[in-house]
Write a protein that holds these residues in place. Structure first.
Motif, PDB file in Angstrom:
ATOM      1  N   UNK A 275      49.305  12.332  13.237  1.00  0.00           N
ATOM      2  CA  UNK A 275      48.638  12.938  14.372  1.00  0.00           C
ATOM      3  C   UNK A 275      48.791  12.153  15.652  1.00  0.00           C
ATOM      4  N   UNK A 276      49.987  11.706  15.935  1.00  0.00           N
ATOM      5  CA  UNK A 276      50.204  10.897  17.127  1.00  0.00           C
ATOM      6  C   UNK A 276      51.237  11.568  18.023  1.00  0.00           C
ATOM      7  N   UNK A 277      51.027  11.416  19.303  1.00  0.00           N
ATOM      8  CA  UNK A 277      51.938  12.001  20.271  1.00  0.00           C
ATOM      9  C   UNK A 277      53.100  11.037  20.520  1.00  0.00           C
TER      10      UNK A 277
ATOM     11  N   UNK B 273      59.004   8.506   4.388  1.00  0.00           N
ATOM     12  CA  UNK B 273      58.737   9.820   3.809  1.00  0.00           C
ATOM     13  C   UNK B 273      58.112  10.652   4.921  1.00  0.00           C
ATOM     14  N   UNK B 274      58.551  11.893   5.040  1.00  0.00           N
ATOM     15  CA  UNK B 274      58.119  12.754   6.132  1.00  0.00           C
ATOM     16  C   UNK B 274      57.481  14.005   5.550  1.00  0.00           C
TER      17      UNK B 274
ATOM     18  N   UNK C  82      51.721  18.524  13.105  1.00  0.00           N
ATOM     19  CA  UNK C  82      52.435  18.953  11.903  1.00  0.00           C
ATOM     20  C   UNK C  82      53.164  17.801  11.221  1.00  0.00           C
ATOM     21  N   UNK C  83      53.789  16.943  11.991  1.00  0.00           N
ATOM     22  CA  UNK C  83      54.626  15.885  11.423  1.00  0.00           C
ATOM     23  C   UNK C  83      53.814  14.652  11.065  1.00  0.00           C
ATOM     24  N   UNK C  84      54.142  14.087   9.928  1.00  0.00           N
ATOM     25  CA  UNK C  84      53.540  12.843   9.480  1.00  0.00           C
ATOM     26  C   UNK C  84      54.650  11.986   8.886  1.00  0.00           C
TER      27      UNK C  84
END
Length: 170
Positions: A3-5, A14-15, A82-84
């Protein structure tokens, strides 16, 4: 990272997209190195660009293309990330392999050893031959877990028709 810009870091990781892991379509591995790709989405010369990602599988090298589907939820007045990305630490392994070889013994041992050195960038600590039974001790660093390392070694041995008696991973 969650949750970072900020962009995904180009490091082994791992994504996930909306908490669903990205897996390689070719080998099913889930360790990638992501890179940003700038794409011209309009007609050439207009200058509208869009950021996408390409992630390289760390096992087979296949590229996976994806975008960032994060969005702003008006109803909840919240941005949905969305991405982690979970960065992986590099682990150091010491491995002892005891195996049998049949015909063309020295040739098979050499090919197996060269394969391990190439695939893992392994360093040989010891190799001994006891009447058809070979003891091989190697060490290397890798971001995969013990089970994945064991599977890769067994796959290499299977391709060369080498019978592995024991594998010890520390």
């Amino acid at each position: 990272m969650s949750g970072m810009d900020e962009s995904l870091r180009p490091e082994k990781s791992r994504i996930t997209i909306f908490n669903e892991p990205i897996n390689c379509q070719f080998c099913s591995n889930d360790v990638f190195t992501p890179y940003e790709v700038i794409v011209n989405v309009e007609q050439p010369g207009i200058g509208v660009r869009h950021v996408r990602y390409v992630a390289i599988c760390q096992y087979c090298g296949k590229a996976k293309h994806f975008g960032d589907p994060s969005y702003y939820d008006v109803e909840k007045d919240n941005y949905i990330w969305a991405l982690n990305q979970s960065l992986l630490s590099i682990k150091k392994y010491k491995i002892k392999i005891i195996f049998f070889v049949g015909k063309r013994k020295q040739e098979k041992v050499t090919i197996f050893l060269n394969s391990l050195i190439q695939n893992f960038k392994a360093e040989v600590e010891n190799i001994k031959d006891y009447k058809g039974e070979v003891l091989l001790q190697i060490k290397f660093s890798n971001s995969n877990d013990k089970q994945a390392v064991r599977s890769m070694i067994m796959g290499c041995a299977r391709r060369l028709k080498i019978n592995v008696k024991e594998i010890t991973i520390k």
